[in-house]
Design a protein around this motif. Structure first.
Motif, PDB file in Angstrom:
ATOM      1  N   PRO B  48      45.999  31.560  18.023  1.00 19.83           N
ATOM      2  CA  PRO B  48      45.173  32.125  16.963  1.00 19.83           C
ATOM      3  C   PRO B  48      45.992  32.434  15.717  1.00 19.83           C
ATOM      4  O   PRO B  48      47.173  32.751  15.794  1.00 19.83           O
ATOM      5  N   ASP B 306      39.731  39.085  13.763  1.00 22.72           N
ATOM      6  CA  ASP B 306      38.854  38.135  13.093  1.00 22.72           C
ATOM      7  C   ASP B 306      37.636  38.833  12.486  1.00 22.72           C
ATOM      8  O   ASP B 306      37.229  38.528  11.360  1.00 22.72           O
ATOM      9  N   LEU B 324      34.997  32.242  20.769  1.00 25.98           N
ATOM     10  CA  LEU B 324      36.387  31.857  20.597  1.00 25.98           C
ATOM     11  C   LEU B 324      36.798  31.022  21.799  1.00 25.98           C
ATOM     12  O   LEU B 324      36.654  31.450  22.944  1.00 25.98           O
ATOM     13  N   GLN B 328      40.114  27.685  18.597  1.00 26.80           N
ATOM     14  CA  GLN B 328      40.612  28.801  17.781  1.00 26.80           C
ATOM     15  C   GLN B 328      41.820  29.479  18.416  1.00 26.80           C
ATOM     16  O   GLN B 328      42.353  30.439  17.864  1.00 26.80           O
TER      17      GLN B 328
END
Lengths: 357, 378
Positions: B48, B306, B324, B328
């Protein structure tokens, strides 16, 4: 039945007594003092923090409602514990009764969605009571007939109740499409009506207060209550006066379990609206502290439950406005529990000091 | 008083002991592990990106509340990981953050959300699953507040749900395990093509991991035997150790743990038996270096980061669920710091090919939560 003057509430010898008010207040003051020491040691202004805490718990209508909502389950478990304590039975299994009662109420609530509100609520309350009482039955019989310590059996059965309900919800009654361990929601008509919209305060509080009044009546106006108390204070005298000790013990334990079942059941019907695995933060154990702090007196129980309610709701809410760690609440609660059972009246200097003051 | 108070003291102390014991066990949520929340690097590919998507607008401070779930801070798992993401976001964005821990989150959760709305927070991050339904009623009352819930789909206009494709990461773990179990050249691997998995409880949230794991193993070799066991919960390492030992006795040499605190016992058993465990949620490879083949990491910290990123950059729309996955870096395998050198490069690249295939849609991994149970499991 022999004629005696009503026994003092705490049933203790007169020697080693602090004046009433101080004796009742001392554990609270010491607990708050311990919290203050921690606060000062970590560079905080204790008075300001307690002010914020009080504001978060009692600073407005919603806040008070939330605090009363936090008080409700503890009021029930406090009464449940005191019922057994009065009769000399140390039921520390209210937590277990609470879990099975909560599950029974939730199961009723989501299994009969076509029943109208009143009968559904009545059925849920009935089953919660039966489940809670049933949970106390085995320890009651074992104590009455085999002299097995109820402290051990009820304590151990708490684990069984927590794991049993966990098994039931995970393996048989899991809400659909939910990854976590909780049951389906109860039917909308099975919810206890809220007392103040926008808060979680429900009619369960009124039921708790009614129950408290019933508790008062039982022990100060009824023959059964008198007998139970006599069994708790002086079992041999009770037996000599013709009271059936076993019967009294079983009655007290079942009543305690029944109210414990309601504690969980009404928390489900009034607040959570479903069964959540491991939902109780230890209401049953807090109830023990409340019963002891309140010296089994109705008003004492109410005050003790309120104090814990304020800590629970204020302790959480205050963090919305300031960075007071939850550990403060834990320190105060922990200290309170320790000093709840300490007999401060044994400290001669404290007694003399209090006598002068 | 004395007799009564002595017995009462015993009772209370016993109660406190139980209470303390109870604190150690977590409830059956699909958060699955223990281990230090910290920097994790996904091995096969993406990780990420903790970089702001925009330059934060000047002169505005956002108020963000993080509501901690059951188990509390210090759980070395779900809550701590989310808190790590929150702390990171506080460094990168102009936010004023409040962390809220309640002594009774299940019953007080709704009131806390309500009061957070009244206080006018810009974003309230709710980690507690049991308050998901309350959000549906509370969120619409405060249109100026954004709400985020983890592991549940969005259920109201201003609520953003964050979900994870745990099945995809588990598929890769299963594929790697099936490849490694065939390689008797690796120390600790027996001739049986048998691997295992232990879930904390039998629930869809856990079976989502398990079904993905089995599918991944069978993708490599349909003859791989996958032994499945369930523990009594998420807080009993001793129980985990026993179960893992039983699986090793039945011929398994790699056991995937999806069992929270119970899992530390599984990892311990692998270390003692000279076999392998697979960690979950956080990078648990370092708990027993060389004995944890890999970990299936689930980046709750990134989800929190996020959401705050989107809030500040004005892209947090609400009313939608954000998943996710591998793409990602929300889920994936750990970098295998201690075991990478043990595994043949061909196996690692094959796992990476599976990853590409999942990303491109060539492989579809079964999702128990959205699809129910497959015919070949349950």
């Amino acid at each position: 039945m022999i004629e005696t003057a009503p026994a003092p509430l705490s049933g203790g010898p007169v020697r080693g007594r602090l004046p009433g008010a101080l004796r009742l207040l001392a554990p609270f003051l010491i607990a708050l003092g311990a919290g203050a020491v921690v606060l000062w040691a970590t560079g905080r202004d204790a008075f300001a923090v307690y002010g914020q805490l009080a504001d978060a718990a009692l600073g407005g209508g919603t806040q008070i409602a939330d605090t009363l909502a936090a008080t409700t389950p503890i009021l029930f478990t406090g009464i449940a514990t005191a019922l057994a304590f009065r009769a000399g039975a140390f039921n520390v299994g209210v937590e277990g009764s609470l879990y099975v009662g909560a599950f029974a109420a939730a199961w009723t609530g989501f299994s009969f969605p076509h029943l109208p509100g009143a009968p559904l609520l009545a059925l849920a309350a009935l089953l919660a009571a039966l489940a809670g009482a049933a949970w106390a039955l085995l320890p009651a019989l074992a104590r009455a007939w085999l002299d097995v310590s109820e402290v051990v059996t009820t304590l151990m059965l708490n684990y069984v109740a927590i794991l049993l309900t966990s098994y039931l919800v995970n393996d048989h009654f899991l809400a659909r499409g939910v990854a976590n361990s909780m049951s389906p929601m109860i039917a909308p008509q099975a919810r206890l009506p809220p007392l103040l919209p926008g808060s979680q305060l429900s009619a369960a509080l009124l039921l708790g207060l009614l129950l408290l009044a019933g508790y008062w009546f039982l022990f100060s106006r009824s023959t059964l209550g008198f007998e139970l108390r006599l069994v708790g204070l002086a079992p041999r005298l009770a037996r000599a006066s013709g009271v059936d000790l076993r019967r009294s013990l079983v009655i007290a334990m079942l009543a305690s379990g029944l109210v414990g079942g309601w504690a969980g059941g009404f928390q489900v019907l009034g607040v959570i609206h479903r069964f959540v695995d491991g939902f109780s933060p230890g209401y049953g154990f807090t109830g023990i502290a409340v019963a002891i702090l309140g010296r089994n007196h109705p008003l004492g129980i109410l005050a003790g439950a309120l104090f814990f309610g304020i800590l629970t709701s204020g302790g959480g809410m205050v963090q919305l406005v300031s960075s007071i760690p939850i550990d403060l609440v834990n320190v105060v609660q922990g200290t309170l529990m320790v000093f709840a059972v300490a007999d401060l009246g044994r400290l001669g200097w404290l007694r003399r000091w209090a006598g002068r003051a | 008083m004395s007799g009564l108070s002595r017995r009462a003291a015993t009772a209370v102390l016993a109660g406190l002991a139980l209470l303390a014991a109870g604190c150690g066990s977590s409830t059956g949520t699909p958060r699955a592990s223990s281990g230090v929340a910290g920097a994790t690097q996904t091995g096969a590919g993406a990780q990420p990106s903790f970089t702001p998507a925009c330059k934060p607008p000047a002169g505005r401070t956002y108020r963000v509340a993080l509501v901690i779930a059951q188990g509390g801070l210090g759980d070395q798992s779900y809550n701590d990981l989310a808190y790590a993401g929150f702390t990171r976001a506080k460094q990168d964005f102009p936010i004023q953050g409040q962390v809220i821990q309640s002594p009774d989150i299940v019953s007080q959760g709704r009131s806390i959300l309500q009061q957070a709305g009244q206080q006018g927070f810009d974003l309230v991050i709710d980690l507690e699953f049991s308050t998901g339904d309350a959000l549906k009623e509370v969120a619409p009352q405060y249109p100026n507040t954004h709400w985020m819930i983890v592991n549940l789909p969005s259920n109201a206009p201003d609520v953003t749900g964050y979900l994870f494709d745990e099945q995809d990461g588990s598929f890769l773990a299963g594929a790697l395990a099936a490849l490694v179990t065939r390689d008797t050249g690796i120390k600790g691997i027996n001739p049986d093509h048998t691997i295992g998995v232990i879930g904390g409880t039998k629930s869809p949230g856990i079976d989502k991991f398990i079904v993905g794991y089995i599918q991944g193993a069978h993708q490599v070799d349909a003859a791989t035997r996958v032994l499945v066991k369930y523990a009594d919960g998420f807080g009993d390492p001793a129980n985990g150790k026993q179960l893992a030992q039983a699986l090793f006795d039945q011929g398994a040499d790699i056991v995937y743990q999806v069992a929270g605190g119970t899992g530390t016992g599984i990892i311990q058993a692998a270390q003692q038996a000279g076999h392998f465990a697979i960690g979950v949620d956080t990078d648990q490879d370092s708990l027993a270096p060389g004995s944890v083949l890999t970990s299936m990491v689930k980046r709750t910290d990134f989800a929190v980061y996020d959401a705050i990123d989107r809030l500040v950059c004005g892209t947090l729309k609400g009313g939608e669920s954000i998943t996710l996955g591998l793409a990602q870096g929300g889920v994936g395998l750990s970098p295998m710091k201690f075991t990478r050198s043990l595994v043949p490069a061909a196996d690692l690249s094959r796992v990476d090919r599976y990853r590409q295939d999942i990303l491109s849609g060539r492989i579809k991994v079964w999702n128990v939560i959205s699809q129910g149970y497959p015919s070949w499991y349950r």
